[in-house]
Design an enzyme around this catalytic site. Structure first.
Site, PDB file in Angstrom:
ATOM      1  N   TYR A  57       0.845  -1.261   0.084  1.00 14.67           N
ATOM      2  CA  TYR A  57      -0.077  -0.005  -0.049  1.00 14.67           C
ATOM      3  C   TYR A  57       0.845   1.192   0.024  1.00 14.67           C
ATOM      4  CZ  TYR A  57      -3.519  -3.304   1.593  1.00 14.67           C
ATOM      5  OH  TYR A  57      -4.567  -4.274   1.501  1.00 14.67           O
ATOM      6  N   HIS A 144       0.559 -12.033   1.040  1.00 14.34           N
ATOM      7  CA  HIS A 144      -0.334 -11.417   0.527  1.00 14.34           C
ATOM      8  C   HIS A 144      -0.225 -11.722  -0.989  1.00 14.34           C
ATOM      9  CE1 HIS A 144      -1.334  -6.697  -0.263  1.00 14.34           C
ATOM     10  NE2 HIS A 144      -2.403  -7.356  -0.460  1.00 14.34           N
TER      11      HIS A 144
END
Length: 331
Positions: A57, A144
């Protein structure tokens, strides 16, 4: 705000609503430090005590910002998750570019993501995250988006996370991705505690009911739901023709289905986003729903939507109309 403990790790209890960290990494547009601070403060004041972030992010920006804000709060008062699997390495060749072009984060591309699912790579990833966050521990570590590396993920990455959990570096481990069948494999084959499923259990997409949710229930693995609005189509009372689904323009058939859902909601004086949040939260395997917020107003909206009481008749009408499965759990 209500909390739910992870079945295998009852000392890790997540609030029913969590704050997603993508927007703190400038996903979809630039935000100031002050905007991010106000967003977190608004969610915190409303009772949100679960925050999810990731190195992905904003190339570490989300972790840097949220870590600085969370350090001002008692560490025992919140649950924090971040993610592993991709290291951030210097990229001078692209430093003049923007990450938004490929990944949607409005930050300089002076770093790049480098996959590393080895034991050393997982440990380094977590150590790097702790450095950016400025904290001494992370509660939950998710692998992830490993959908293209599943065999390596099962054989190497998850065992490395389990080792870190056994050492006490993290309290719970799992995986986060947009593919429910891959998450179901982790649940069945690995010693994990929780998964984060994005976009595959919503009012529009019920695919996790066929694989992940039954597996999670059978194996005592908690499920965190992300992407509850399917990136936009369910985020407004009545979506327009340009609405997005999974970050691309929504097919006409899905827009029409969203309007059919909205028709039923309006008959019961309920909005589409309110129903979307209530629907996913009702499944017994779900321990939290993570929602991103671009600013304080959106954080307030999320909390208010999540606290809405939905008439039982709404769910009956949605079943009758064939818009939700007969066997779907509802409040």
């Amino acid at each position: 705000m209500q909390t739910s403990p992870l079945p295998k790790r009852p000392d890790v209890a997540l609030t029913s609503l969590g704050l997603g960290g993508a927007q703190a990494g400038n996903f979809g547009g630039e935000r100031s430090d002050e905007q991010v601070a106000q967003t977190l403060s608004t969610a915190w004041d409303a009772g949100v005590r679960y925050v999810d972030t990731a190195p992905h992010y904003g190339l570490g920006l989300s972790e840097l910002r949220l870590g600085a804000l969370l350090r001002e709060r008692p560490r025992e008062d919140y649950v924090l998750s971040t993610k592993v699997g991709r290291l951030l390495v210097p990229s001078p060749a692209t430093a003049h570019e923007r990450d938004a072009a490929d990944n949607g984060f409005h930050v300089p591309a002076d770093l790049r993501r480098s996959w590393d699912l080895t034991r050393d790579g997982i440990r380094r990833s977590l150590d790097d995250s702790l450095g950016r966050l400025g904290l001494d521990r992370i509660d939950i570590a998710f692998l992830h988006d490993p959908e293209d590396r599943m065999d390596e993920a099962v054989a190497e990455a998850i065992p490395a996370l389990v080792e870190l959990r056994e050492e006490g570096v993290v309290r719970a481990v799992g995986a986060g991705m947009n593919f429910s069948h891959h998450l179901a494999r982790f649940v069945r084959e690995c010693d994990i505690d929780v998964v984060l499923c994005a976009g595959r259990y919503t009012l529009l997409d019920h695919s996790a009911l066929a694989d992940l949710l039954p597996a999670a229930t059978q194996n005592d693995v908690g499920v965190v739901i992300g992407g509850v609005y399917n990136s936009g189509l369910l985020a407004v009372d009545r979506p327009g023709s340009d609405a997005t689904f999974d970050y691309a323009r929504a097919p006409r058939a899905l827009v029409e289905r969203a309007h059919a859902l909205a028709d039923v909601c309006e008959r019961h004086a309920i909005t589409l986003p309110q129903a979307a949040l209530a629907f996913v939260a009702a499944h017994p395997a779900v321990v939290s729903t993570v929602v991103g917020a671009r600013d304080a107003a959106e954080a307030t909206d999320a909390v208010e939507r999540a606290s809405t009481t939905i008439p039982t008749e709404l769910w009956d009408d949605l079943r009758t109309a064939g818009l939700i499965p007969e066997d779907a759990a509802t409040p």
